[in-house]
Design a protein around this motif. Structure first.
Motif, short mmCIF file in Angstrom:
data_model
loop_
_atom_site.label_atom_id
_atom_site.label_comp_id
_atom_site.label_asym_id
_atom_site.label_seq_id
_atom_site.Cartn_x
_atom_site.Cartn_y
_atom_site.Cartn_z
N LYS A 1 0.84 -1.12 -0.02
CA LYS A 1 -0.14 0.10 0.08
C LYS A 1 0.97 1.32 0.04
CE LYS A 1 -3.84 2.07 2.60
NZ LYS A 1 -4.43 1.92 3.98
N TYR A 2 2.10 1.08 0.62
CA TYR A 2 3.09 2.53 0.82
C TYR A 2 4.27 1.95 0.16
CZ TYR A 2 -0.95 3.95 4.29
OH TYR A 2 -1.97 4.24 4.60
N VAL B 1 8.14 3.32 1.58
CA VAL B 1 7.99 4.14 2.84
C VAL B 1 8.68 3.16 3.75
CG1 VAL B 1 6.77 5.04 4.47
CG2 VAL B 1 6.09 5.29 2.12
#
Ligand code: 13P
Ligand code: SF4
Length: 331
Positions: A133-134, A137
């Motif tokens: 999702k990220y 990061v």
């Protein structure tokens, strides 16, 4: 073998009793002392070092432990001990951390059910989904997690170095897991954007701002010293917030007459012994996991080498990278 409170045991534990006598009822000592005596004998014979977290009860903390500390202290000191066997008086993730850092040693936990609500709040699969999702990061994981979760992580942290670890990455945004309240505390102390998870410590989430204000109203000269796993409004109403190790250091240097340690109950008992002139106000909560560790289970573990911690080698290798990176950042 029957454990008895005879003259040899009495003499062999006299120094420990002297330290503990104000915190342990007279009637309890004849039951505890034979265990303490036997444990101290067997740990040397069987080449064990005993590590104990600050939340262990005074009989363990002062009676049998060789190394005591907060999670970061235990991770660092535990990786440097010379004995072949480590017995962890703490919870499962602490024993796993010790094993990950010293794969050549055998690590034992007196009760394998000594878990942690934070460690249970997240799985490695949850992290893999978050990473999708990220993308790009970095993932910062609190040490209160399983080895599987750590193996999916870029760097670990403890409550002693969470802000420093997040800032060490030199990025604008991090995924910070799994403690929602610790994440909030970090976000208030850094400009780095924090993506958090919904985990909570079942002990610290029970404290409320109402408790703190009520106690503040009862004492004139009172300091409120809290752990960053507490709800944000409790932290805002505190005079000092830090890891269990930092809380202990703070208490040593304070001039306050009364202290409310907003954390697990046994820590107040341990700190009281070293600071007899301070009145510790004690509306505290017990960690049911930490309290699973008791002298008879410890003795059983030392004698029979029960409950050895085993971790898959690849998982342990990846998890070690994340913990070692944290240790490099330091406190
Ligand atoms: P510390 O790292 O501050 O010792 O905390 C560990 C823990 O489990 C707190 O609940
Ligand atoms: Fe886990 Fe909370 Fe117990 Fe610490 S006090 S071991 S965070 S449940």
């Amino acid at each position: 073998m029957e454990l008895v409170f005879n003259d040899t045991v009495k003499a062999g534990t006299a120094e420990i009793y002297n330290k503990l006598k104000k915190s342990i009822p007279d009637l309890e000592w004849p039951v505890l002392a034979p265990y303490i005596f036997e444990i101290n004998k067997i740990k040397k014979k069987n080449d064990f070092v005993i590590l104990a977290h600050n939340y262990q009860t005074p009989d363990i903390f002062y009676g049998i432990a060789d190394v005591v500390g907060d999670s970061l202290g235990l991770a660092i000191k535990g990786s440097k001990v010379k004995e072949k066997n480590i017995l962890m008086c703490g919870v499962h993730f602490m024993a796993e951390t010790a094993k990950i850092m010293s794969p050549e040693k055998k690590v034992y936990l007196p009760d394998m059910k000594a878990g942690c609500s934070l460690a249970e709040s997240i799985t490695a699969e949850d992290i893999r989904k978050l990473k999708k999702k990220y993308p790009n990061v970095p993932v910062v994981t609190y040490v209160n997690t399983s080895a599987d979760v750590k193996s999916e992580t870029d760097i670990c942290c403890t409550s002693a170095n969470a802000v420093k670890v997040v800032e060490s990455l030199g990025v604008d945004e991090v995924i910070f897991l799994p403690d929602e309240y610790l994440a909030k505390y970090v976000s208030l102390n850094t400009n780095v954007k924090i993506i958090s998870w919904k985990g909570k410590c079942e002990v610290h989430e029970k404290f409320s701002k109402k408790d703190v204000l009520e106690i503040k109203s009862r004492y004139k000269d009172l300091e409120v010293v809290s752990h960053p796993e507490c709800p944000p409004d409790v932290i805002a109403a505190s005079d000092f917030t830090g890891s269990t190790g930092s809380m202990i250091n703070h208490v040593k240097n304070t001039k306050a007459k009364n202290i409310f340690l907003v954390t697990e109950c046994s820590m107040s008992d341990n700190v009281q012994i070293e600071n007899p002139n301070i009145n510790f106000v004690k509306p505290c909560n017990l960690c049911p996991h930490m309290k699973k560790i008791e002298l008879p289970k410890i003795l059983d573990c030392l004698k029979n080498y029960n409950n050895e911690i085993k971790i898959d080698q690849d998982i342990a290798k990846n998890a070690k990278k994340a913990i070692s990176r944290m240790i490099e950042v330091g406190r």
